[in-house]
Design an enzyme around this catalytic site. Sequence first.
Site, mmCIF file in Angstrom:
data_model
loop_
_atom_site.group_PDB
_atom_site.id
_atom_site.type_symbol
_atom_site.label_atom_id
_atom_site.label_comp_id
_atom_site.label_asym_id
_atom_site.label_seq_id
_atom_site.Cartn_x
_atom_site.Cartn_y
_atom_site.Cartn_z
ATOM 1 N N TYR A 154 -1.862 -0.641 11.108
ATOM 2 C CA TYR A 154 -2.061 -1.274 9.796
ATOM 3 C C TYR A 154 -0.878 -0.993 8.875
ATOM 4 C CZ TYR A 154 -3.409 -1.519 4.899
ATOM 5 O OH TYR A 154 -3.398 -1.763 3.544
ATOM 6 N N THR A 158 0.823 -1.209 0.000
ATOM 7 C CA THR A 158 0.000 0.000 0.000
ATOM 8 C C THR A 158 0.857 1.260 0.000
ATOM 9 O OG1 THR A 158 -1.515 1.290 1.395
ATOM 10 C CG2 THR A 158 -0.131 -0.288 2.531
ATOM 11 N N ASP A 159 0.311 2.338 -0.547
ATOM 12 C CA ASP A 159 1.011 3.636 -0.490
ATOM 13 C C ASP A 159 1.157 4.123 0.949
ATOM 14 O OD1 ASP A 159 -1.686 4.276 -0.026
ATOM 15 O OD2 ASP A 159 -1.645 6.089 -1.253
ATOM 16 N N GLU A 160 0.369 3.548 1.877
ATOM 17 C CA GLU A 160 0.419 4.022 3.269
ATOM 18 C C GLU A 160 1.747 3.727 3.943
ATOM 19 O OE1 GLU A 160 -2.894 3.388 5.819
ATOM 20 O OE2 GLU A 160 -4.344 3.924 4.284
ATOM 21 N N LYS A 188 2.076 -3.476 7.174
ATOM 22 C CA LYS A 188 2.347 -3.631 5.736
ATOM 23 C C LYS A 188 3.820 -3.288 5.436
ATOM 24 C CE LYS A 188 -0.400 -4.540 2.971
ATOM 25 N NZ LYS A 188 -0.945 -5.854 2.493
HETATM 26 P P1 NAD Z 1 -10.348 -6.769 2.385
HETATM 27 O O1 NAD Z 1 -10.311 -6.515 3.861
HETATM 28 O O2 NAD Z 1 -11.569 -6.423 1.618
HETATM 29 O O3 NAD Z 1 -10.060 -8.316 2.105
HETATM 30 C C1 NAD Z 1 -9.078 -9.045 2.793
HETATM 31 C C2 NAD Z 1 -9.306 -10.517 2.512
HETATM 32 O O4 NAD Z 1 -8.259 -11.247 3.169
HETATM 33 C C3 NAD Z 1 -10.638 -11.055 3.054
HETATM 34 O O5 NAD Z 1 -11.263 -11.869 2.100
HETATM 35 C C4 NAD Z 1 -10.216 -11.876 4.279
HETATM 36 O O6 NAD Z 1 -11.101 -12.949 4.554
HETATM 37 C C5 NAD Z 1 -8.845 -12.358 3.849
HETATM 38 N N1 NAD Z 1 -7.991 -12.674 5.017
HETATM 39 C C6 NAD Z 1 -7.768 -11.919 6.116
HETATM 40 N N2 NAD Z 1 -6.956 -12.559 6.975
HETATM 41 C C7 NAD Z 1 -6.633 -13.746 6.385
HETATM 42 C C8 NAD Z 1 -5.807 -14.831 6.770
HETATM 43 N N3 NAD Z 1 -5.174 -14.852 7.948
HETATM 44 N N4 NAD Z 1 -5.681 -15.878 5.919
HETATM 45 C C9 NAD Z 1 -6.340 -15.888 4.727
HETATM 46 N N5 NAD Z 1 -7.151 -14.891 4.327
HETATM 47 C C10 NAD Z 1 -7.288 -13.826 5.134
HETATM 48 O O7 NAD Z 1 -9.066 -6.038 1.820
HETATM 49 P P2 NAD Z 1 -8.854 -5.268 0.430
HETATM 50 O O8 NAD Z 1 -9.283 -3.865 0.580
HETATM 51 O O9 NAD Z 1 -9.380 -6.117 -0.662
HETATM 52 O O10 NAD Z 1 -7.257 -5.266 0.384
HETATM 53 C C11 NAD Z 1 -6.548 -6.362 -0.202
HETATM 54 C C12 NAD Z 1 -5.058 -6.100 -0.114
HETATM 55 O O11 NAD Z 1 -4.756 -4.879 -0.791
HETATM 56 C C13 NAD Z 1 -4.538 -5.931 1.306
HETATM 57 O O12 NAD Z 1 -3.270 -6.537 1.369
HETATM 58 C C14 NAD Z 1 -4.418 -4.422 1.489
HETATM 59 O O13 NAD Z 1 -3.407 -4.111 2.416
HETATM 60 C C15 NAD Z 1 -4.049 -4.001 0.079
HETATM 61 N N6 NAD Z 1 -4.443 -2.637 -0.319
HETATM 62 C C16 NAD Z 1 -5.741 -2.225 -0.210
HETATM 63 C C17 NAD Z 1 -6.107 -0.961 -0.681
HETATM 64 C C18 NAD Z 1 -7.533 -0.470 -0.598
HETATM 65 O O14 NAD Z 1 -7.769 0.699 -0.925
HETATM 66 N N7 NAD Z 1 -8.502 -1.284 -0.219
HETATM 67 C C19 NAD Z 1 -5.129 -0.126 -1.233
HETATM 68 C C20 NAD Z 1 -3.807 -0.568 -1.295
HETATM 69 C C21 NAD Z 1 -3.487 -1.839 -0.856
HETATM 70 O O1 DAU Z 2 -4.054 4.196 0.754
HETATM 71 C C1 DAU Z 2 -4.338 2.823 0.620
HETATM 72 C C2 DAU Z 2 -5.142 2.373 1.813
HETATM 73 O O2 DAU Z 2 -6.445 2.889 1.633
HETATM 74 C C3 DAU Z 2 -5.189 0.863 1.959
HETATM 75 O O3 DAU Z 2 -3.902 0.379 2.210
HETATM 76 C C4 DAU Z 2 -6.130 0.460 3.103
HETATM 77 O O4 DAU Z 2 -6.263 -0.955 3.157
HETATM 78 C C5 DAU Z 2 -7.488 1.074 2.829
HETATM 79 O O5 DAU Z 2 -8.351 0.800 3.920
HETATM 80 C C6 DAU Z 2 -7.376 2.584 2.639
HETATM 81 O O6 DAU Z 2 -6.977 3.222 3.880
HETATM 82 P P1 DAU Z 2 -7.614 4.615 4.347
HETATM 83 O O7 DAU Z 2 -7.434 4.736 5.792
HETATM 84 O O8 DAU Z 2 -7.123 5.734 3.490
HETATM 85 O O9 DAU Z 2 -9.165 4.340 3.938
HETATM 86 P P2 DAU Z 2 -10.522 4.702 4.708
HETATM 87 O O10 DAU Z 2 -11.619 4.491 3.734
HETATM 88 O O11 DAU Z 2 -10.617 4.026 6.022
HETATM 89 O O12 DAU Z 2 -10.361 6.255 4.972
HETATM 90 C C7 DAU Z 2 -10.169 7.150 3.880
HETATM 91 C C8 DAU Z 2 -10.217 8.563 4.434
HETATM 92 O O13 DAU Z 2 -11.549 8.832 4.869
HETATM 93 C C9 DAU Z 2 -9.319 8.799 5.633
HETATM 94 O O14 DAU Z 2 -8.778 10.114 5.558
HETATM 95 C C10 DAU Z 2 -10.268 8.712 6.828
HETATM 96 C C11 DAU Z 2 -11.585 9.220 6.242
HETATM 97 N N1 DAU Z 2 -12.801 8.628 6.851
HETATM 98 C C12 DAU Z 2 -12.875 7.259 6.927
HETATM 99 C C13 DAU Z 2 -13.988 6.666 7.479
HETATM 100 C C14 DAU Z 2 -14.082 5.158 7.586
HETATM 101 C C15 DAU Z 2 -13.842 9.426 7.272
HETATM 102 O O15 DAU Z 2 -13.786 10.668 7.164
HETATM 103 N N2 DAU Z 2 -14.939 8.836 7.833
HETATM 104 C C16 DAU Z 2 -15.050 7.483 7.977
HETATM 105 O O16 DAU Z 2 -16.082 7.010 8.519
#
Ligand code: NAD
Ligand code: DAU
Length: 335
Positions: free
Chosen positions: A148, A123-125, A152
């Site tokens: 988190y 992730t970019d985080e 990562k």
């Molecule tokens: P998500 O939470 O929707 O899905 C995670 C999945 O992993 C679920 O299906 C869960 O059941 C499975 N899982 C969790 N723990 C497990 C374990 N111990 N063994 C096997 N499976 C397990 O997450 P997402 O948003 O789809 O993110 C997927 C990946 O992408 C993650 O690695 C996250 O860090 C990365 N990522 C997400 C975002 C975003 O914006 N959502 C951005 C950048 C990177």
């Molecule tokens: O940048 C990539 C990341 O993006 C991934 O690695 C993470 O898995 C994914 O969850 C996401 O992280 P963020 O923390 O950026 O996403 P989230 O949707 O939780 O929050 C986005 C922004 O919105 C953040 O500035 C917090 C704000 N927010 C979030 C929630 C849940 C609110 O203002 N209100 C809310 O209820």
Amino acid sequence: MNILVTGGAGFIGSNFIRYILQNYLEDSVVNFDKLTYAGNLENLQEFKDDKRYSFIKGDVCDYDAVAGASQGVDAVVHFAAESHVDRSIHASHEFIRTNVFGTQVVIDAVRELGIKKMILVSTDEVYGDVEKPRKSKDGDPFKPSSPYSASKAAAESLAIAAIRTHEAPIMITRSTNNYGPYQFPEKILPLFITNVLEDKKVPLYDGGTQIRDWLYVEDNCSAIDLVLRHGTLGEAYDIAAENDPEVTNREVTEMVLDILGKGRDFIQDVWGLRPGHDQRYAVDSSKIRALGWKPSVSLAEGLKQTVTWYQGNEGWWKRVKSGEYQEYYKKQYRV
Ligand code: NAD
Ligand code: DAU
């Protein structure tokens, strides 16, 4: 190609499996997922009778299960993770277990079975927040802010160590915030869309001035697929829409409200619910663009498609929002 996808029942993983099965008729996918609260097999229901698709329930921390599922695969795309920043602040240990220990287990299985390629989906985080007008880029030091993002960054360190020590065939992708169909409604966009559809207010944190670089999930899938097929082993690729102009959380919230025909009175400003809140993420995606990738969905279009998807799939998100999620919602939002 026969691909093992970990975390394939989650948001990005399920969209990635759909992308592969729709675009590569000769490929097959094994979906390995523990089915935590975030994993949902409904996301891939249309493939349940497809011979190219199979599902194995298992934990990435269980070496024998991962190695068993990996038999005969050509590549592993490792999505499985605990992914929500707010949850990591309430309870961190599961993030360390799955995201750090689980990643080492997957790396070990890839090495020991001689699998040709692995992608660690990061992730970019990991870079932490960055001041305007700078963009983070590959090679910058990691400065994670939440449990988190620290987990990562630790997972990436393990991958980098395995590449250096063992010449492990790993590539890393770091994308910005994804949005689109099947995203669990704990993340801002699906939470806000579904709250409005339920006639509830949307809790905007800390003034809504924070900046995220929204990337439509299918564009992230096409980038990960490109890295899988044409990336260089040992390299990391930052993936971003690089939206211009950048949008604040308040602006993206207003775009959603406009699409839904609702007023600004739906916004409920809340403060202090995310300690350590990162202000701005921005990454330079020139390295993946040099491979020929660019995003194909604009933010305005992607948001419309996403809202339409949640409007048309009320059964999906209503089931997801019931049960455990209600307990989490009360705790996080103090309602
Ligand atoms: P998500 O939470 O929707 O899905 C995670 C999945 O992993 C679920 O299906 C869960 O059941 C499975 N899982 C969790 N723990 C497990 C374990 N111990 N063994 C096997 N499976 C397990 O997450 P997402 O948003 O789809 O993110 C997927 C990946 O992408 C993650 O690695 C996250 O860090 C990365 N990522 C997400 C975002 C975003 O914006 N959502 C951005 C950048 C990177
Ligand atoms: O940048 C990539 C990341 O993006 C991934 O690695 C993470 O898995 C994914 O969850 C996401 O992280 P963020 O923390 O950026 O996403 P989230 O949707 O939780 O929050 C986005 C922004 O919105 C953040 O500035 C917090 C704000 N927010 C979030 C929630 C849940 C609110 O203002 N209100 C809310 O209820």
